[in-house]
Enzyme design. Sequence first.
Site, PDB file in Angstrom:
ATOM      1  CD  GLN A  98      -3.803  -4.834   6.350  1.00 44.67           C
ATOM      2  OE1 GLN A  98      -3.622  -3.873   6.185  1.00 44.67           O
ATOM      3  NE2 GLN A  98      -3.833  -5.963   5.840  1.00 44.67           N
ATOM      4  CG  ASP A 111      -9.916  -0.712   4.564  1.00 48.79           C
ATOM      5  OD1 ASP A 111      -9.251  -1.021   3.439  1.00 48.79           O
ATOM      6  OD2 ASP A 111      -9.045  -1.347   6.047  1.00 48.79           O
ATOM      7  CE  LYS A 154      -3.635  -2.369   2.280  1.00 53.00           C
ATOM      8  NZ  LYS A 154      -4.002  -3.303   3.184  1.00 53.00           N
TER       9      LYS A 154
HETATM   10  N1  GUN Z   1      -6.557  -7.556   5.855  1.00 53.53           N
HETATM   11  C1  GUN Z   1      -7.404  -8.352   4.390  1.00 53.53           C
HETATM   12  N2  GUN Z   1      -7.690  -7.519   4.105  1.00 53.53           N
HETATM   13  C2  GUN Z   1      -8.034  -5.601   4.204  1.00 53.53           C
HETATM   14  C3  GUN Z   1      -8.299  -4.594   4.078  1.00 53.53           C
HETATM   15  O1  GUN Z   1      -8.924  -4.440   2.544  1.00 53.53           O
HETATM   16  N3  GUN Z   1      -7.785  -3.616   4.934  1.00 53.53           N
HETATM   17  C4  GUN Z   1      -7.403  -4.123   6.138  1.00 53.53           C
HETATM   18  N4  GUN Z   1      -7.526  -2.514   6.973  1.00 53.53           N
HETATM   19  N5  GUN Z   1      -7.107  -5.166   6.387  1.00 53.53           N
HETATM   20  C5  GUN Z   1      -7.019  -5.581   5.601  1.00 53.53           C
END
Ligand code: GUN
Length: 294
Positions: free
Chosen positions: A98, A121, A54
Amino acid sequence: MTTQLLDGKALALQIKDEIAGEVRRLTAEGHRAPHLAAVIVGSDGASMTYVANKEKSSHEVGFTSSVYRMGEGTSEKQLLETIEFLNNDPDIDGFIVQLPLPKHIDEQKIINAISPEKDVDGFTPVNIGRMVLGEDCFVPATPMGICTLLRRYGIETAGKHCVVIGRSNIVGTPVANLLSRKGFDCTVTICHSRTHNLAELTRQADILVVAIGRPEFVTADMVKPGAVLVDVGIHRVEDSTKKNGYRVIGDVKHSEVDPMCSWVTPVPGGVGPLTIVSLLENTLKAYRRSMSKR
Ligand code: GUN
């Protein structure tokens, strides 16, 4: 049957180019660049890889970014304080926490603390509620990426039977909602671990979205010839022939299923790259919103 690729890697590059162009225009006008922050608690290998990706992608499109790395032993209170700080920092347009979080932290309590305006998100109840109502909102990145793939490749969806395997809050539930809505107009069936006669249902799918989190779960006997196949799975398996010692596989046994399909997302290089791009798109949207309020 000729099988065509829903090439997420190529499409992601194209969309990142579009975003980068927009960021160049904005900064040329004297505005600051959009800023995406990420919070990671602990040192789960996959999570660290996702966050690193990211950050890398943010920089590729000209965003600034920051990562808040917190130890495995971080308390819920400390994490809530970090979220409060990010909610109030006007230079941060959007942030993600995350997942998964360590067991001693209540995940939903943490998500509920994120300001909906910065929730790129799309995990907060406010954004999920707005999504279900069809209002302007941040849509979760993976479902949004799947929608972008289908739309940009011109896949016909209206009236088609879409079967989704998996009902998670992050993927299965939102993608089922989005594809049933006006614009996509699919007839959607959601399957999960308690579904009876799963293969009978999946064999009816014109569009099969697999987000069950089990390596190579979907086999040829579960798929209708000519189906559009979207594989959301990402699993690392040991492979001594690879330099890094592993390879990445999905929720679908691609060697036997792909030849039956009209379109497939490869793993890696299908849904994954679009997930990150969708997060960037949401961050740009958060940025535009906050700029328009000043
Ligand atoms: N863990 C797995 N996929 C995601 C996601 O799209 N966002 C976040 N914050 N954690 C994740």
